[in-house]
Design a protein around this motif. Structure first.
Motif, PDB file in Angstrom:
ATOM      1  N   ARG A   1       1.652  12.264  -9.716  1.00 43.41           N
ATOM      2  CA  ARG A   1       1.198  13.779 -10.034  1.00 43.41           C
ATOM      3  C   ARG A   1       2.457  14.250  -9.562  1.00 43.41           C
ATOM      4  O   ARG A   1       2.285  15.695 -10.184  1.00 43.41           O
ATOM      5  CB  ARG A   1       0.563  13.621  -8.344  1.00 43.41           C
TER       6      ARG A   1
ATOM      7  N   ILE B   1       1.214  -1.228  -0.140  1.00 38.97           N
ATOM      8  CA  ILE B   1       0.086  -0.064   0.409  1.00 38.97           C
ATOM      9  C   ILE B   1       1.186   1.156   0.060  1.00 38.97           C
ATOM     10  O   ILE B   1       0.607   2.068  -0.960  1.00 38.97           O
ATOM     11  CB  ILE B   1      -0.491   0.359   1.442  1.00 38.97           C
ATOM     12  N   GLY B   2       1.490   0.871   1.172  1.00 39.65           N
ATOM     13  CA  GLY B   2       3.034   2.699   0.919  1.00 39.65           C
ATOM     14  C   GLY B   2       3.319   2.402  -0.839  1.00 39.65           C
ATOM     15  O   GLY B   2       3.316   3.853  -1.074  1.00 39.65           O
TER      16      GLY B   2
ATOM     17  N   THR C   1       1.644  -1.782  -8.453  1.00 40.81           N
ATOM     18  CA  THR C   1       2.551  -1.604  -8.049  1.00 40.81           C
ATOM     19  C   THR C   1       1.635  -2.681  -6.446  1.00 40.81           C
ATOM     20  O   THR C   1       2.173  -3.209  -5.961  1.00 40.81           O
ATOM     21  CB  THR C   1       3.155  -0.403  -7.199  1.00 40.81           C
ATOM     22  N   LEU C   2       0.648  -2.357  -6.121  1.00 37.59           N
ATOM     23  CA  LEU C   2       0.009  -2.593  -5.031  1.00 37.59           C
ATOM     24  C   LEU C   2      -0.425  -4.340  -4.945  1.00 37.59           C
ATOM     25  O   LEU C   2      -0.369  -4.695  -4.083  1.00 37.59           O
ATOM     26  CB  LEU C   2      -1.342  -2.214  -5.200  1.00 37.59           C
TER      27      LEU C   2
ATOM     28  N   ALA D   1       2.241   1.620  -3.486  1.00 37.32           N
ATOM     29  CA  ALA D   1       1.183   2.383  -4.289  1.00 37.32           C
ATOM     30  C   ALA D   1       1.161   3.720  -4.229  1.00 37.32           C
ATOM     31  O   ALA D   1       0.908   4.267  -5.062  1.00 37.32           O
ATOM     32  CB  ALA D   1       0.037   1.295  -4.694  1.00 37.32           C
ATOM     33  N   ILE D   2       0.889   4.026  -2.830  1.00 38.34           N
ATOM     34  CA  ILE D   2       0.354   5.649  -3.044  1.00 38.34           C
ATOM     35  C   ILE D   2       2.253   6.629  -2.887  1.00 38.34           C
ATOM     36  O   ILE D   2       1.777   7.504  -3.904  1.00 38.34           O
ATOM     37  CB  ILE D   2       1.031   5.332  -1.127  1.00 38.34           C
ATOM     38  N   PHE D   3       3.999   6.014  -2.946  1.00 41.77           N
ATOM     39  CA  PHE D   3       4.462   6.362  -3.271  1.00 41.77           C
ATOM     40  C   PHE D   3       4.642   6.595  -4.918  1.00 41.77           C
ATOM     41  O   PHE D   3       5.336   7.742  -5.650  1.00 41.77           O
ATOM     42  CB  PHE D   3       5.480   5.613  -2.986  1.00 41.77           C
TER      43      PHE D   3
ATOM     44  N   THR E   1       1.757   6.759  -7.097  1.00 39.20           N
ATOM     45  CA  THR E   1       0.536   7.634  -7.303  1.00 39.20           C
ATOM     46  C   THR E   1       1.645   9.108  -6.565  1.00 39.20           C
ATOM     47  O   THR E   1       1.177  10.172  -7.441  1.00 39.20           O
ATOM     48  CB  THR E   1      -0.836   7.232  -6.256  1.00 39.20           C
ATOM     49  N   ALA E   2       1.823   9.267  -5.845  1.00 35.30           N
ATOM     50  CA  ALA E   2       2.563  10.941  -5.028  1.00 35.30           C
ATOM     51  C   ALA E   2       3.529  10.667  -6.447  1.00 35.30           C
ATOM     52  O   ALA E   2       3.417  12.212  -6.600  1.00 35.30           O
ATOM     53  CB  ALA E   2       3.028  10.671  -3.972  1.00 35.30           C
ATOM     54  N   HIS E   3       4.587  10.063  -6.770  1.00 31.52           N
ATOM     55  CA  HIS E   3       5.914  10.614  -7.907  1.00 31.52           C
ATOM     56  C   HIS E   3       4.573  10.848  -8.581  1.00 31.52           C
ATOM     57  O   HIS E   3       5.270  12.028  -9.653  1.00 31.52           O
ATOM     58  CB  HIS E   3       6.938   9.559  -7.788  1.00 31.52           C
TER      59      HIS E   3
ATOM     60  N   PRO F   1      -0.020   1.907 -10.418  1.00 37.13           N
ATOM     61  CA  PRO F   1      -0.592   1.992  -8.305  1.00 37.13           C
ATOM     62  C   PRO F   1      -0.970   0.478  -8.519  1.00 37.13           C
ATOM     63  O   PRO F   1      -0.911   0.354  -7.159  1.00 37.13           O
ATOM     64  CB  PRO F   1      -1.442   3.046  -8.085  1.00 37.13           C
TER      65      PRO F   1
END
Length: 58
Positions: free
Chosen positions: A26, A15-16, A39-40, A18-20, A22-24, A36
């Motif tokens: 964006r 989960i972390g 990656t999840l 996938a968040i990384f 997504t944030a990258h 994402p």
């Protein structure tokens, strides 16, 4: 390490990651597309694919 602790740690890490991704995407105005979700599901392999897969070469 017991199985439940291992699965919980793996889930939290994926989960972390996938968040990384997504944030990258964006922050760099890059299209995250399917990465994402990949990656999840696959963790570090999804991160590697996100950074190294180039659709323009196909």
């Amino acid at each position: 390490m017991d199985t439940q602790a291992f699965l919980a740690a793996t889930l939290v890490a994926h989960i972390g990651f996938a968040i990384f991704v997504t944030a990258h995407a964006r922050l760099t105005d890059r299209d995250a597309d399917k990465w994402p979700f990949v990656t999840l599901a696959f963790g570090l392999a999804g991160i590697a694919a996100y950074f190294f897969y180039d659709e323009s070469q196909q």
